[in-house]
Design a protein around this motif. Structure first.
Motif, PDB file in Angstrom:
ATOM      1  N   GLY A  11     -11.903  16.770   8.307  1.00 40.71           N
ATOM      2  CA  GLY A  11     -11.238  16.266   9.507  1.00 40.71           C
ATOM      3  C   GLY A  11      -9.802  15.890   9.241  1.00 40.71           C
ATOM      4  N   PRO A  12      -9.096  15.235  10.152  1.00 39.34           N
ATOM      5  CA  PRO A  12      -9.539  14.988  11.520  1.00 39.34           C
ATOM      6  C   PRO A  12      -9.504  16.254  12.374  1.00 39.34           C
ATOM      7  CG  PRO A  12      -7.415  13.936  11.054  1.00 39.34           C
ATOM      8  CD  PRO A  12      -7.821  14.644   9.831  1.00 39.34           C
TER       9      PRO A  12
ATOM     10  N   MET B  29     -13.536   7.300   4.364  1.00 38.42           N
ATOM     11  CA  MET B  29     -14.849   7.480   3.743  1.00 38.42           C
ATOM     12  C   MET B  29     -15.436   6.122   3.369  1.00 38.42           C
ATOM     13  SD  MET B  29     -15.554  10.788   3.417  1.00 38.42           S
ATOM     14  CE  MET B  29     -14.836  12.401   3.258  1.00 38.42           C
TER      15      MET B  29
ATOM     16  N   TYR C 119     -19.170  26.448   2.728  1.00 34.89           N
ATOM     17  CA  TYR C 119     -20.118  25.532   2.089  1.00 34.89           C
ATOM     18  C   TYR C 119     -20.975  24.855   3.156  1.00 34.89           C
ATOM     19  CZ  TYR C 119     -21.863  21.400  -0.341  1.00 34.89           C
ATOM     20  OH  TYR C 119     -22.668  20.410  -0.838  1.00 34.89           O
ATOM     21  N   GLN C 120     -20.294  24.403   4.209  1.00 31.68           N
ATOM     22  CA  GLN C 120     -21.019  23.740   5.301  1.00 31.68           C
ATOM     23  C   GLN C 120     -22.031  24.687   5.928  1.00 31.68           C
ATOM     24  OE1 GLN C 120     -18.357  22.316   8.310  1.00 31.68           O
ATOM     25  NE2 GLN C 120     -18.745  20.190   7.786  1.00 31.68           N
TER      26      GLN C 120
ATOM     27  N   GLN D 201     -12.867  12.303  16.485  1.00 34.38           N
ATOM     28  CA  GLN D 201     -11.574  12.155  15.815  1.00 34.38           C
ATOM     29  C   GLN D 201     -10.425  12.505  16.752  1.00 34.38           C
ATOM     30  OE1 GLN D 201     -12.433  14.723  12.474  1.00 34.38           O
ATOM     31  NE2 GLN D 201     -12.909  12.990  11.135  1.00 34.38           N
TER      32      GLN D 201
ATOM     33  N   TYR E  57     -11.113  19.078  12.298  1.00 33.41           N
ATOM     34  CA  TYR E  57     -11.100  20.325  11.536  1.00 33.41           C
ATOM     35  C   TYR E  57      -9.756  20.656  10.900  1.00 33.41           C
ATOM     36  CZ  TYR E  57     -15.389  21.213  14.195  1.00 33.41           C
ATOM     37  OH  TYR E  57     -16.627  21.119  14.749  1.00 33.41           O
TER      38      TYR E  57
ATOM     39  N   ALA F 184     -10.890  18.364   0.238  1.00 26.46           N
ATOM     40  CA  ALA F 184     -11.327  18.137   1.615  1.00 26.46           C
ATOM     41  C   ALA F 184     -12.712  17.495   1.631  1.00 26.46           C
ATOM     42  CB  ALA F 184     -11.353  19.454   2.395  1.00 26.46           C
ATOM     43  N   TYR F 185     -13.559  17.964   0.734  1.00 24.38           N
ATOM     44  CA  TYR F 185     -14.924  17.441   0.659  1.00 24.38           C
ATOM     45  C   TYR F 185     -14.909  15.958   0.305  1.00 24.38           C
ATOM     46  CZ  TYR F 185     -19.802  17.219  -0.903  1.00 24.38           C
ATOM     47  OH  TYR F 185     -21.118  16.894  -1.073  1.00 24.38           O
ATOM     48  N   LEU F 186     -14.013  15.599  -0.612  1.00 31.73           N
ATOM     49  CA  LEU F 186     -14.016  14.222  -1.096  1.00 31.73           C
ATOM     50  C   LEU F 186     -13.233  13.266  -0.209  1.00 31.73           C
ATOM     51  CD1 LEU F 186     -13.464  14.959  -4.876  1.00 31.73           C
ATOM     52  CD2 LEU F 186     -15.497  13.933  -3.879  1.00 31.73           C
ATOM     53  N   LEU F 187     -12.134  13.737   0.380  1.00 31.46           N
ATOM     54  CA  LEU F 187     -11.228  12.787   1.026  1.00 31.46           C
ATOM     55  C   LEU F 187     -11.270  12.789   2.548  1.00 31.46           C
ATOM     56  CD1 LEU F 187      -8.081  12.989  -1.261  1.00 31.46           C
ATOM     57  CD2 LEU F 187      -9.803  11.209  -1.156  1.00 31.46           C
ATOM     58  N   THR F 188     -11.508  13.925   3.175  1.00 29.91           N
ATOM     59  CA  THR F 188     -11.394  13.947   4.630  1.00 29.91           C
ATOM     60  C   THR F 188     -12.644  14.466   5.329  1.00 29.91           C
ATOM     61  OG1 THR F 188     -10.507  16.172   4.595  1.00 29.91           O
ATOM     62  CG2 THR F 188      -8.913  14.365   4.553  1.00 29.91           C
ATOM     63  N   GLY F 189     -13.551  15.070   4.589  1.00 31.89           N
ATOM     64  CA  GLY F 189     -14.718  15.662   5.237  1.00 31.89           C
ATOM     65  C   GLY F 189     -14.325  16.763   6.219  1.00 31.89           C
TER      66      GLY F 189
ATOM     67  N   LEU G 228      -4.124  10.700   5.723  1.00 29.21           N
ATOM     68  CA  LEU G 228      -5.341  11.513   5.818  1.00 29.21           C
ATOM     69  C   LEU G 228      -6.030  11.411   7.173  1.00 29.21           C
ATOM     70  CD1 LEU G 228      -6.701  10.735   2.264  1.00 29.21           C
ATOM     71  CD2 LEU G 228      -5.833  12.925   3.051  1.00 29.21           C
TER      72      LEU G 228
END
Lengths: 414, 306
Positions: free
Chosen positions: B252-253, A254, B265-266, A388, B255, B245-250, B163
């Protein structure tokens, strides 16, 4: 006793009804400028008092021309989409609000925004930077006017440039130049640049894609991501990762602030915020390079615009306010406080004394605002997932680009 | 149990009389019931209606019948998100309960500075999730300079991507949640341990039972109501995991950390596909309901002490 009790229940019930039926403020009819409008803005800096003063100035400018009340409401950035959506759904939203490029086409396509063209008939748009207007238009209709812009470009660490035996006066301009520097940096134990694979693609793949002459998708739903230019961009990212030019955790990272701040990185892709951070700490001696070029010189830069929701009950006043708000004088006021780049060429003179900001301002002509498409936000995670997978070594650039294209087609098909 | 039944029959007065008897209670309940109806019952029902519509924020909403439900059953990503959520629960529930219990045993054992340790163990619970997640992300940095990578490097282990690796990311996120939540399960277990009658331990000691035996024959079984409560709470919590997940990986990788709540949420707030997000939330609701019912059947029975 029983009667008294029933009366009490009735009374309480009535009180609730009375509270629930709050009255809506009266509004002006169509066409006439007047009445009252509510404008949702965000805290653009950390200095609330200074911003309040700024809004007072802007409102005063508006009221010199028009007789209308303007209520500025500062909404915190977090969950702003939800806040706007719920307010608009409840028909209780603002008359003007701040929007960003990927939000605009999505909202416009859903019929949530007012088309501004009828209000812009004799309005001179030539002063606006062309790239800033890209993000305000969807299907040839204008839905907003831009107030601020950014341009992302490379900030180089001078100490690292010297360590790899290069000249800070002579910075990379093309992919090939940059690759040569990256390789040297790697050899000396530095990372070449940052890659926030877990963040927005606007800061990762997209600029390279545009520089290669490619695009993600056109406004007419033509998927471009896996054409020759697209694959070239995927290949570049793959090369950067495999060669160790970008950090190992780039797949989902990030941020790479710690690496950059500790001086272990040659260049970072940044904008005005990067500049103010660098200037406030003063620890890294830096120099700013131009956006790179492969086939084209392009970069990313967000645009901030003001839009009017279609369910406003005072469209004329709202539209006029947006016009006044984004005129040259108010853009100077706004951007002097917020330190963003004005979207009018004539207002860029606020940076005459600030060479770094003037340099960044000169790059906004290359700065695209992202994928302008109602599905722009939907498809970003799909492309990200494929990128990714490629970086993990499970797909080739061609395969990843093809799968991304397939996912995009599926997403726009329904 | 029997006592309860007696109560019920005795309370069976005619409705009118019962109402008169309890009227004042209902009166005081009205405000909270209205609040409950507006902010809980209405959204719950309305979101179900949403699942049959193409609901737009402004403008005309279209009835589309079962379109979104049918799409849900074909949506590979939704199923992947459900699977990820399930795997997250596997990594998360039992360790959280076990570590909470161990911590509770430590502070209950009469060790010196027990209050101090209690505070330390509880610290992650009261710290903002964003801060804890930031620290975790920094600890598990995927480059050589990440602290954990540096530590395992001392033992000659190659730097891991954590991560950024699709086979490790979910486990690292589960670790974060365990770290964050174990302190609160500790408090539940601590309360449970305090409520076990001391004479049982005395009796066991007189009979010459070993410490292990005492734990497995007395402590562990008598904590059953706590196990049940903690199991339900951590299960629900694990199915609702979103912020890490929202804060650290978005997500991914590729999914691999997209959980069902992250996905909904998305869908809802990024893609503005609120109707489909409602379908996903109902799917989640039914899963949590079923799991809770199963848990209640198997570990929720009352424990008779004597």
């Amino acid at each position: 006793m029983k009667k008294k009790f029933s009366f009490l229940v009735l009374l309480i019930g009535l009180m609730f009804v009375a509270v629930a039926c709050s009255d809506d403020a009266g509004s002006e009819g169509d066409g006439e400028v007047g009445g009252e409008i509510t404008v949702w803005v965000h805290p653009y800096t950390g200095d609330a008092a200074k911003e309040e003063e700024m809004w007072d100035t802007i409102i005063k400018n508006f009221q010199e021309e028009f007789d209308a009340e303007v209520n500025i409401e500062v909404i915190p950035w977090s969950n702003r989409d939800q806040k706007i959506l719920t307010a608009l759904a409840a028909n209780n939203g603002p008359d003007v609000f701040y929007a960003i490029p990927d939000q605009m086409p999505q909202y416009a396509d859903a019929g949530m925004l007012l088309e501004l063209d009828p209000y812009l008939e004799d309005f001179d748009m030539t002063d606006f930077v062309d790239t800033a207007l890209v993000s305000t238009k969807w299907q040839d209709k204008t839905y907003g006017l831009p107030i601020l812009q950014e341009s992302y470009t490379y900030f180089y660490n001078k100490a690292v440039i010297e360590a790899i035996g290069e000249d800070p006066e002579n910075l990379p301009e093309t992919w090939d130049d940059f690759k040569a520097w990256a390789e040297k940096a790697k050899d000396k134990g530095y990372y070449a640049t940052t890659f926030q694979g877990g963040g927005s693609m606007n800061g990762t793949l997209y600029p390279y894609l545009w520089q290669a002459g490619g695009d993600v998708i056109t406004q007419d739903n033509e998927v471009m991501i896996n054409n020759e230019a697209g694959v070239e961009a995927f290949t570049l990212v793959n090369e950067m990762y495999e060669n160790g030019w970008i950090p190992e955790d780039s797949i989902t990272a990030m941020e790479h602030d710690a690496i950059w701040n500790s001086g272990d990185m040659l260049a970072v892709l940044g904008s005005g915020i990067t500049l103010s951070n660098l200037q406030s700490t003063g620890e890294i001696d830096f120099v700013i390079g131009p956006p790179l070029k492969n086939k084209e010189q392009v970069t990313y830069g967000t645009v901030g615009m003001f839009v009017v929701p279609s369910n406003t009950d005072n469209p004329a006043t709202a539209a006029e306010f947006v016009k006044v708000l984004t005129n040259a004088e108010n853009q100077r006021t706004f951007n002097e406080v917020t330190q963003y780049i004005p979207t009018r060429e004539s207002a860029k003179d606020i940076f005459d004394e600030q060479p770094y900001l003037a340099q960044l301002a000169s790059y906004t002509q290359y700065a695209l605002p992202g994928v302008i498409h109602p599905k722009g936000r939907d498809i970003m995670p799909m492309i990200q997932a494929e990128l990714q997978t490629m970086m993990e070594g499970k797909k080739t650039p061609q395969e990843a680009a093809d799968s991304a294209a397939e996912s995009i087609k599926a997403a726009i098909g329904d | 149990m029997k006592k309860n039944k007696n109560n019920k029959t005795r309370n069976k007065l005619p409705f009118k009389e019962r109402f008169r008897k309890n009227a004042i209670v209902y009166l005081f309940l009205i405000p909270i019931l209205i609040h409950f109806a507006i902010f809980q019952v209405f959204p719950f029902l309305f979101s179900f209606v949403l699942t049959f519509m193409d609901w737009r924020i402004i403008g005309n909403h279209e009835w589309v019948g079962l379109k979104h439900w049918i799409y849900f059953f074909q949506d590979k990503l939704a199923w992947k998100a459900l699977w990820n959520t399930f795997m997250f629960s596997v990594y998360y529930i039992v360790p959280t309960m076990a570590i909470g219990l161990i911590l509770a045993l430590i502070i209950n054992s009469g060790v010196r500075f027990a209050g101090f340790f209690k505070g330390i163990f509880f610290l992650p619970v009261v710290t903002s999730f964003v801060i804890v997640a930031g620290l975790w992300g920094w600890l598990f940095g995927g480059t050589e300079s990440g602290l954990i990578n540096w530590l395992i490097g001392l033992f000659g282990v190659e730097p891991q991507l954590f991560l950024a690796d699709s086979s490790q990311a979910l486990i690292v996120l589960a670790g974060l949640s365990i770290f964050k939540v174990a302190g609160s399960t500790m408090i539940y277990y601590f309360a449970g341990l305090q409520s076990i009658p001391k004479d049982l331990y005395e009796a066991a000691k007189i009979d010459g039972a070993s410490k292990m035996k005492i734990f497995w024959k007395i402590t562990f079984p008598l904590l059953k109501p706590i196990h049940f409560y903690v199991a339900i709470v951590t299960t629900i919590g694990s199915f609702q995991i979103f912020d890490s997940a929202y804060l650290l990986t978005g997500g991914g990788p590729n999914y691999s950390t997209t959980t069902i709540v992250f996905y909904l949420y998305q869908q809802g707030f990024t893609n503005l596909n609120l109707s489909y997000a409602a379908v996903l939330s109902y799917a989640l609701f039914f899963i949590i309901l079923i799991v809770s019912l199963i848990q209640r059947k198997y570990i929720g029975k009352d424990t008779a002490i004597y």
